[in-house]
Design a protein around this motif. Structure first.
Motif, mmCIF file in Angstrom:
data_model
loop_
_atom_site.group_PDB
_atom_site.id
_atom_site.type_symbol
_atom_site.label_atom_id
_atom_site.label_comp_id
_atom_site.label_asym_id
_atom_site.label_seq_id
_atom_site.Cartn_x
_atom_site.Cartn_y
_atom_site.Cartn_z
ATOM 1 N N ARG A 216 12.888 2.900 -4.661
ATOM 2 C CA ARG A 216 13.007 4.138 -4.235
ATOM 3 C C ARG A 216 13.148 5.027 -5.676
ATOM 4 N NH1 ARG A 216 17.389 6.864 -0.805
ATOM 5 N NH2 ARG A 216 18.278 5.079 -1.917
ATOM 6 N N ALA A 217 14.344 4.445 -6.573
ATOM 7 C CA ALA A 217 14.799 5.109 -7.675
ATOM 8 C C ALA A 217 13.663 5.406 -8.691
ATOM 9 C CB ALA A 217 16.253 4.382 -7.907
ATOM 10 N N GLU A 218 12.766 4.437 -8.948
ATOM 11 C CA GLU A 218 11.598 4.351 -9.983
ATOM 12 C C GLU A 218 10.694 5.414 -9.184
ATOM 13 O OE1 GLU A 218 8.117 1.292 -11.192
ATOM 14 O OE2 GLU A 218 10.103 0.464 -10.866
ATOM 15 N N LEU A 219 10.390 5.476 -8.088
ATOM 16 C CA LEU A 219 9.277 6.524 -7.928
ATOM 17 C C LEU A 219 9.993 7.886 -7.936
ATOM 18 C CD1 LEU A 219 7.880 4.515 -4.469
ATOM 19 C CD2 LEU A 219 6.895 4.924 -7.035
ATOM 20 N N TYR A 220 11.223 8.116 -7.462
ATOM 21 C CA TYR A 220 11.718 9.315 -7.719
ATOM 22 C C TYR A 220 11.772 9.804 -9.067
ATOM 23 C CZ TYR A 220 15.500 12.913 -7.518
ATOM 24 O OH TYR A 220 16.237 14.113 -7.409
ATOM 25 N N ALA A 221 12.276 8.804 -9.645
ATOM 26 C CA ALA A 221 12.365 9.478 -11.118
ATOM 27 C C ALA A 221 10.944 9.586 -11.807
ATOM 28 C CB ALA A 221 12.845 8.123 -11.968
ATOM 29 N N TYR A 222 10.015 8.902 -11.500
ATOM 30 C CA TYR A 222 8.582 9.227 -11.987
ATOM 31 C C TYR A 222 8.203 10.825 -11.411
ATOM 32 C CZ TYR A 222 3.980 8.954 -13.911
ATOM 33 O OH TYR A 222 2.791 9.036 -14.448
ATOM 34 N N TRP A 223 8.552 10.902 -10.205
ATOM 35 C CA TRP A 223 7.816 12.209 -9.697
ATOM 36 C C TRP A 223 8.856 13.327 -10.252
ATOM 37 C CZ3 TRP A 223 4.259 12.188 -5.604
ATOM 38 C CH2 TRP A 223 3.576 13.642 -5.098
ATOM 39 N N ARG A 224 10.056 12.998 -10.420
ATOM 40 C CA ARG A 224 10.981 14.259 -10.790
ATOM 41 C C ARG A 224 10.580 14.887 -12.108
ATOM 42 N NH1 ARG A 224 12.890 18.216 -11.750
ATOM 43 N NH2 ARG A 224 14.901 19.130 -11.065
ATOM 44 N N ASP A 225 9.915 14.037 -12.801
ATOM 45 C CA ASP A 225 9.661 14.245 -14.327
ATOM 46 C C ASP A 225 8.142 14.871 -13.953
ATOM 47 O OD1 ASP A 225 8.621 14.681 -16.852
ATOM 48 O OD2 ASP A 225 8.849 12.576 -17.637
ATOM 49 N N PHE A 226 8.264 16.628 -13.709
ATOM 50 C CA PHE A 226 7.140 17.152 -13.148
ATOM 51 C C PHE A 226 6.029 17.098 -14.163
ATOM 52 C CE2 PHE A 226 10.529 19.660 -11.054
ATOM 53 C CZ PHE A 226 10.787 18.866 -9.954
ATOM 54 N N ALA A 227 6.232 17.143 -15.405
ATOM 55 C CA ALA A 227 4.937 17.263 -16.481
ATOM 56 C C ALA A 227 4.386 16.346 -16.365
ATOM 57 C CB ALA A 227 5.765 17.200 -17.848
ATOM 58 N N ARG A 228 4.793 14.967 -15.595
ATOM 59 C CA ARG A 228 4.022 13.618 -15.400
ATOM 60 C C ARG A 228 2.953 13.552 -14.308
ATOM 61 N NH1 ARG A 228 8.184 8.665 -15.272
ATOM 62 N NH2 ARG A 228 7.609 7.645 -17.439
ATOM 63 N N LEU A 229 3.238 14.651 -13.320
ATOM 64 C CA LEU A 229 2.623 14.683 -12.317
ATOM 65 C C LEU A 229 0.909 14.795 -12.386
ATOM 66 C CD1 LEU A 229 4.782 16.912 -9.983
ATOM 67 C CD2 LEU A 229 4.519 14.483 -10.001
ATOM 68 N N VAL B 53 -4.368 19.207 -10.534
ATOM 69 C CA VAL B 53 -3.359 19.727 -11.473
ATOM 70 C C VAL B 53 -3.570 19.624 -12.885
ATOM 71 C CG1 VAL B 53 -0.713 19.702 -11.894
ATOM 72 C CG2 VAL B 53 -1.475 19.281 -9.812
ATOM 73 N N GLU B 54 -3.697 20.599 -13.526
ATOM 74 C CA GLU B 54 -4.229 20.481 -15.082
ATOM 75 C C GLU B 54 -2.987 20.201 -15.783
ATOM 76 O OE1 GLU B 54 -6.262 23.916 -16.529
ATOM 77 O OE2 GLU B 54 -8.195 23.319 -15.409
ATOM 78 N N ARG B 55 -1.884 21.101 -15.479
ATOM 79 C CA ARG B 55 -0.569 20.747 -16.102
ATOM 80 C C ARG B 55 0.364 21.432 -15.427
ATOM 81 N NH1 ARG B 55 -2.086 25.573 -19.004
ATOM 82 N NH2 ARG B 55 -0.180 26.752 -19.358
ATOM 83 N N VAL B 56 1.781 21.053 -15.711
ATOM 84 C CA VAL B 56 2.873 21.455 -15.344
ATOM 85 C C VAL B 56 3.969 21.721 -16.511
ATOM 86 C CG1 VAL B 56 4.865 20.932 -13.750
ATOM 87 C CG2 VAL B 56 2.725 20.159 -13.123
ATOM 88 N N ASP B 57 4.139 22.828 -16.757
ATOM 89 C CA ASP B 57 5.210 23.113 -17.938
ATOM 90 C C ASP B 57 6.718 23.198 -17.374
ATOM 91 O OD1 ASP B 57 2.915 23.405 -19.551
ATOM 92 O OD2 ASP B 57 2.932 25.642 -18.993
ATOM 93 N N VAL B 58 7.415 22.331 -17.737
ATOM 94 C CA VAL B 58 8.913 22.357 -17.322
ATOM 95 C C VAL B 58 9.648 23.408 -17.958
ATOM 96 C CG1 VAL B 58 11.028 20.960 -17.025
ATOM 97 C CG2 VAL B 58 8.720 19.953 -16.736
#
Length: 191
Positions: free
Chosen positions: A45-58, A65-70
């Motif tokens: 769970r922690a690994e999946l959450y961490a990946y998703w929480r870095d919105f620029a990786r989505l 999704v073309e891009r997400v600017d944090v």
């Protein structure tokens, strides 16, 4: 008596109270569309959450999704493909967050496509993590806009299912499966 856990998204739960609470939480007085999708991913769970929480990786697994600017820890700017070769944009604010468990968001008032939702991560024992996405959106042009988006495969219900499947592939194998030749490669070969 054993307790039975319902792994379904709250909006499709067998429990009437859970469904009603989810609908009340996510819908407003507009004619919004509510959808929920769930996938089990064989990763912590922690690994999946961490990946998703870095919105620029989505955009690595979200096809439209073309891009997400944090812009800050709680604000991001989204650029998303829409039908007809257009793009739509909005800023999103994190409205609630529980480290390792859940992220909730809402678009700002000037969004091209008003939306809100949450992504939840729950332990699934030996099977990994249950990831549930619940999204509410107000499609441009109402029912007609939803129909056009569906025709162009840009409708959020279709995309949510595909994006979660690609997230599962990426997290379990390290890559998103594609056909042997991409459209770009076929166009290059034809030229």
């Amino acid at each position: 008596m054993a307790t039975v856990n319902d792994d379904a998204p709250p909006t499709t739960s067998k429990s009437r109270e859970m469904r009603d609470a989810a609908l009340q939480t996510f819908t407003e007085t507009r004619r919004d569309t509510l959808l929920g999708r769930t996938v089990t991913i064989n990763r912590p769970r922690a690994e999946l959450y961490a990946y998703w929480r870095d919105f620029a990786r989505l955009p690595t697994f979200m096809d439209n999704v073309e891009r997400v600017d944090v812009l800050s820890p709680t604000r991001s700017h989204w650029v998303v493909k829409a039908p007809g070769g257009r793009t739509v944009e909005w800023d999103a604010l994190v409205t609630e967050e529980k480290e390792g468990e859940m992220i909730a968001w809402a678009s700002t008032e000037d969004a091209d496509v008003p939306n809100s939702g949450r992504i939840e991560f729950r332990d699934a024992g030996d099977r990994g993590t249950i990831v549930t996405a619940t999204i509410v959106y107000d499609p441009p042009a109402g029912v007609v806009g939803r129909l056009i988006a569906k025709m162009f495969q840009r409708e959020p219900a279709i995309q949510a299912r595909r994006d979660l499947r690609r997230f599962k592939q990426l997290m379990e194998t390290g890559e998103v499966a594609t056909s042997s030749r991409t459209r770009a490669q076929m166009h290059e070969e034809a030229a």
